[in-house]
Design a protein around this motif. Structure first.
Motif, PDB file in Angstrom:
ATOM      1  N   TRP A  60      20.191  29.871  28.340  1.00  0.00           N
ATOM      2  CA  TRP A  60      21.197  29.680  29.276  1.00  0.00           C
ATOM      3  C   TRP A  60      22.506  29.850  29.116  1.00  0.00           C
ATOM      4  O   TRP A  60      23.177  29.929  29.522  1.00  0.00           O
ATOM      5  CB  TRP A  60      20.447  29.275  31.161  1.00  0.00           C
ATOM      6  CG  TRP A  60      19.288  30.308  31.285  1.00  0.00           C
ATOM      7  CD1 TRP A  60      18.485  30.977  30.881  1.00  0.00           C
ATOM      8  CD2 TRP A  60      17.544  29.521  31.558  1.00  0.00           C
ATOM      9  NE1 TRP A  60      16.397  31.403  31.134  1.00  0.00           N
ATOM     10  CE2 TRP A  60      16.945  30.319  31.886  1.00  0.00           C
ATOM     11  CE3 TRP A  60      18.374  28.830  33.209  1.00  0.00           C
ATOM     12  CZ2 TRP A  60      15.717  30.264  33.271  1.00  0.00           C
ATOM     13  CZ3 TRP A  60      17.413  28.751  34.143  1.00  0.00           C
ATOM     14  CH2 TRP A  60      16.040  29.086  34.536  1.00  0.00           C
ATOM     15  N   VAL A  61      22.268  28.477  28.509  1.00  0.00           N
ATOM     16  CA  VAL A  61      23.322  28.014  28.971  1.00  0.00           C
ATOM     17  C   VAL A  61      24.566  28.456  27.187  1.00  0.00           C
ATOM     18  O   VAL A  61      25.606  28.476  27.331  1.00  0.00           O
ATOM     19  CB  VAL A  61      23.285  26.170  27.709  1.00  0.00           C
ATOM     20  CG1 VAL A  61      24.639  25.597  27.671  1.00  0.00           C
ATOM     21  CG2 VAL A  61      23.089  25.368  28.601  1.00  0.00           C
ATOM     22  N   LYS A  62      23.775  28.929  26.654  1.00  0.00           N
ATOM     23  CA  LYS A  62      24.401  29.894  25.615  1.00  0.00           C
ATOM     24  C   LYS A  62      25.116  31.341  26.435  1.00  0.00           C
ATOM     25  O   LYS A  62      26.514  31.986  26.141  1.00  0.00           O
ATOM     26  CB  LYS A  62      23.484  30.628  24.860  1.00  0.00           C
ATOM     27  CG  LYS A  62      23.715  29.557  23.542  1.00  0.00           C
ATOM     28  CD  LYS A  62      21.903  29.948  22.269  1.00  0.00           C
ATOM     29  CE  LYS A  62      21.875  29.383  21.219  1.00  0.00           C
ATOM     30  NZ  LYS A  62      20.524  28.880  20.738  1.00  0.00           N
ATOM     31  N   ASN A  63      24.620  31.457  27.054  1.00  0.00           N
ATOM     32  CA  ASN A  63      25.315  32.853  27.948  1.00  0.00           C
ATOM     33  C   ASN A  63      26.191  32.113  28.719  1.00  0.00           C
ATOM     34  O   ASN A  63      27.350  33.000  29.277  1.00  0.00           O
ATOM     35  CB  ASN A  63      23.821  33.263  29.020  1.00  0.00           C
ATOM     36  CG  ASN A  63      23.071  34.044  28.048  1.00  0.00           C
ATOM     37  OD1 ASN A  63      23.125  34.630  27.058  1.00  0.00           O
ATOM     38  ND2 ASN A  63      22.355  34.562  28.781  1.00  0.00           N
ATOM     39  N   PHE A  64      26.200  31.388  29.851  1.00  0.00           N
ATOM     40  CA  PHE A  64      27.356  30.552  30.510  1.00  0.00           C
ATOM     41  C   PHE A  64      28.179  30.830  29.295  1.00  0.00           C
ATOM     42  O   PHE A  64      29.297  30.462  30.122  1.00  0.00           O
ATOM     43  CB  PHE A  64      26.710  29.711  31.358  1.00  0.00           C
ATOM     44  CG  PHE A  64      26.727  30.547  32.812  1.00  0.00           C
ATOM     45  CD1 PHE A  64      26.694  30.921  33.994  1.00  0.00           C
ATOM     46  CD2 PHE A  64      24.246  29.778  32.627  1.00  0.00           C
ATOM     47  CE1 PHE A  64      26.256  30.907  35.044  1.00  0.00           C
ATOM     48  CE2 PHE A  64      23.910  30.030  33.280  1.00  0.00           C
ATOM     49  CZ  PHE A  64      25.076  30.662  34.997  1.00  0.00           C
ATOM     50  N   ARG A  65      28.660  29.602  28.166  1.00  0.00           N
ATOM     51  CA  ARG A  65      29.448  29.513  27.358  1.00  0.00           C
ATOM     52  C   ARG A  65      30.448  31.149  26.873  1.00  0.00           C
ATOM     53  O   ARG A  65      31.026  31.412  26.667  1.00  0.00           O
ATOM     54  CB  ARG A  65      29.399  29.116  26.037  1.00  0.00           C
ATOM     55  CG  ARG A  65      28.593  27.542  26.252  1.00  0.00           C
ATOM     56  CD  ARG A  65      28.104  26.609  25.339  1.00  0.00           C
ATOM     57  NE  ARG A  65      27.957  25.657  25.182  1.00  0.00           N
ATOM     58  CZ  ARG A  65      27.259  24.865  24.500  1.00  0.00           C
ATOM     59  NH1 ARG A  65      26.572  25.218  23.552  1.00  0.00           N
ATOM     60  NH2 ARG A  65      27.159  23.552  25.177  1.00  0.00           N
ATOM     61  N   ILE A  66      28.724  32.068  26.543  1.00  0.00           N
ATOM     62  CA  ILE A  66      29.763  33.338  26.741  1.00  0.00           C
ATOM     63  C   ILE A  66      31.199  33.375  27.907  1.00  0.00           C
ATOM     64  O   ILE A  66      32.256  34.260  27.816  1.00  0.00           O
ATOM     65  CB  ILE A  66      28.772  34.194  26.038  1.00  0.00           C
ATOM     66  CG1 ILE A  66      28.212  34.087  24.918  1.00  0.00           C
ATOM     67  CG2 ILE A  66      29.352  35.844  25.565  1.00  0.00           C
ATOM     68  CD1 ILE A  66      27.170  35.455  24.320  1.00  0.00           C
ATOM     69  N   ILE A  67      30.833  33.418  28.928  1.00  0.00           N
ATOM     70  CA  ILE A  67      31.134  33.897  29.955  1.00  0.00           C
ATOM     71  C   ILE A  67      32.490  33.104  29.984  1.00  0.00           C
ATOM     72  O   ILE A  67      33.397  33.519  30.682  1.00  0.00           O
ATOM     73  CB  ILE A  67      29.985  33.927  31.321  1.00  0.00           C
ATOM     74  CG1 ILE A  67      28.918  34.731  31.405  1.00  0.00           C
ATOM     75  CG2 ILE A  67      31.713  34.218  32.726  1.00  0.00           C
ATOM     76  CD1 ILE A  67      28.023  34.475  32.523  1.00  0.00           C
ATOM     77  N   GLN A  68      32.407  32.000  29.905  1.00  0.00           N
ATOM     78  CA  GLN A  68      33.510  30.863  30.066  1.00  0.00           C
ATOM     79  C   GLN A  68      34.283  31.069  28.807  1.00  0.00           C
ATOM     80  O   GLN A  68      36.096  31.388  28.606  1.00  0.00           O
ATOM     81  CB  GLN A  68      33.048  29.794  29.990  1.00  0.00           C
ATOM     82  CG  GLN A  68      34.159  28.498  29.704  1.00  0.00           C
ATOM     83  CD  GLN A  68      34.417  28.305  31.244  1.00  0.00           C
ATOM     84  OE1 GLN A  68      33.978  28.270  32.825  1.00  0.00           O
ATOM     85  NE2 GLN A  68      35.549  29.406  31.327  1.00  0.00           N
ATOM     86  N   LYS A  69      34.657  31.597  27.668  1.00  0.00           N
ATOM     87  CA  LYS A  69      34.995  32.212  26.800  1.00  0.00           C
ATOM     88  C   LYS A  69      35.878  33.287  26.978  1.00  0.00           C
ATOM     89  O   LYS A  69      37.701  33.006  26.704  1.00  0.00           O
ATOM     90  CB  LYS A  69      34.236  32.236  25.017  1.00  0.00           C
ATOM     91  CG  LYS A  69      34.007  31.204  24.998  1.00  0.00           C
ATOM     92  CD  LYS A  69      33.262  31.420  23.421  1.00  0.00           C
ATOM     93  CE  LYS A  69      33.009  30.486  22.477  1.00  0.00           C
ATOM     94  NZ  LYS A  69      32.348  30.727  21.309  1.00  0.00           N
TER      95      LYS A  69
END
Length: 335
Positions: free
Chosen positions: A89-98
């Motif tokens: 889940w954290v990896k998916n949200f990091r994609i969104i933040q980028k």
């Protein structure tokens, strides 16, 4: 050629209005959209069947929504469509933040709050995303199922074409070597006669006792058993200590969350009071600020000065009442 000041001011006002639309206030229209309307919008856009707001904590739906807003900017092959744990889940949200950083969207994502899958945090972020979609989306149709299939196919192709890691290469080489050794016949060892003892040497008596291998094994096992028991006891002690620490931290977090919601409710009441058409009085704001918790879920903290320090002598009853009267008189004068 110099750009006239009127054009610069118009562009500046347009940027300010766009930012206001993207990031509305607490009482903006975006934060009054209901749970059912939000879930219906997501299911219609992405052709999914979400039933709870808490399911948005995986970040998959937000990645697809951003792919609809910014086509080609989201690396969909890196999105984990079937996350297994909080790390995915954290990896998916990091994609969104980028993607937000690349598109100059000033919206920090509270990742650690969202992955807890709590209703209120995920509802607020979902309401913000709906408002952002209404402001930024061009209106073109979005094929969510097709984009998902293409991303999964690209991920499979990249995995198959990628060279194996050195760890996997070593394990494959060892398996091949073991198979080749098992398939080849074993070599026969040459039998040699042991050398005869000299005439002066003596043979050991048959009655002489030697320590057998069974005794050695039994002693080795007993030593290992003791060491394992000692290690297990140490692990149990560590586990108990960690559980106590976790319980303390959870209690502390619950108190902090209650305190946050207590003061947040006060701010909401003050904001509604300021935006209302009624005549604003100072006493109304003071009543909200100094109101205590009626339910008793949040207790006001006690100051350290009120507690009696260790080693000090207690104050007599008469002195205490006189000090209390003097203090109340001073407070009344100051007020």
């Amino acid at each position: 050629t110099k750009i006239p000041k009127i054009c610069l001011q118009e562009n500046m006002f347009e940027d300010i209005e766009r930012k206001k639309k993207e990031n509305p206030g607490i009482l903006g229209e975006a934060y009054f959209v209901g749970r059912r309307a939000l879930l219906a919008w997501v299911n219609e856009l992405l052709d999914e069947e979400y039933t709870k707001v808490e399911q948005m904590a995986s970040g998959v739906a937000y990645c697809q929504i951003l792919d609809a807003i910014f086509p080609g900017r989201v690396p969909m092959s890196k999105v984990l469509f079937k996350p297994r744990n909080d790390g995915d889940w954290v990896k998916n949200f990091r994609i969104i933040q980028k993607v937000f950083d690349k598109e100059n969207v000033s919206k920090p994502i509270p990742i650690m709050k969202l992955i807890k899958a709590k209703y209120q945090d995920n509802l607020e972020f979902m309401q913000w995303m709906k408002n952002f979609f209404d402001v930024r989306h061009s209106g073109d149709p979005y094929d969510a199922a097709g984009r998902k299939r293409a991303a999964l196919k690209k991920k499979k192709c990249s995995k198959s074409s990628a060279p194996p890691s050195p760890f996997k290469a070593r394990s494959l080489a060892r398996k091949k070597e073991s198979k080749s050794q098992n398939g080849t016949p074993k070599k026969t060892t040459s039998t040699r006669t042991p050398p005869r003892p000299a005439s002066g040497s003596r043979r050991p008596n048959s009655g002489s006792t030697r320590p057998t291998s069974g005794a050695k094994k039994s002693t080795g096992k007993s030593v290992r058993g003791r060491s394992n028991e000692g290690g297990i006891n140490l692990l149990k002690q560590k586990i108990e200590e960690m559980t106590i620490q976790l319980e303390d931290q959870n209690e502390h977090i619950e108190v902090l969350e209650k305190e946050r919601m207590f003061y947040y409710g006060k701010l909401r009441e003050i904001e509604e009071l300021l935006q209302s058409d009624e005549e604003l009085e100072k006493q109304n704001i003071l009543d909200i600020l100094y109101r205590t918790d009626e339910e008793g879920t949040f207790e006001t903290p006690v100051d350290d000065d009120d507690e009696i320090e260790a080693g000090e002598e207690p104050i007599d009853g008469g002195e205490a009442t006189e000090q209390h009267k003097e203090g109340s008189a001073e407070e009344a004068e100051e007020y």
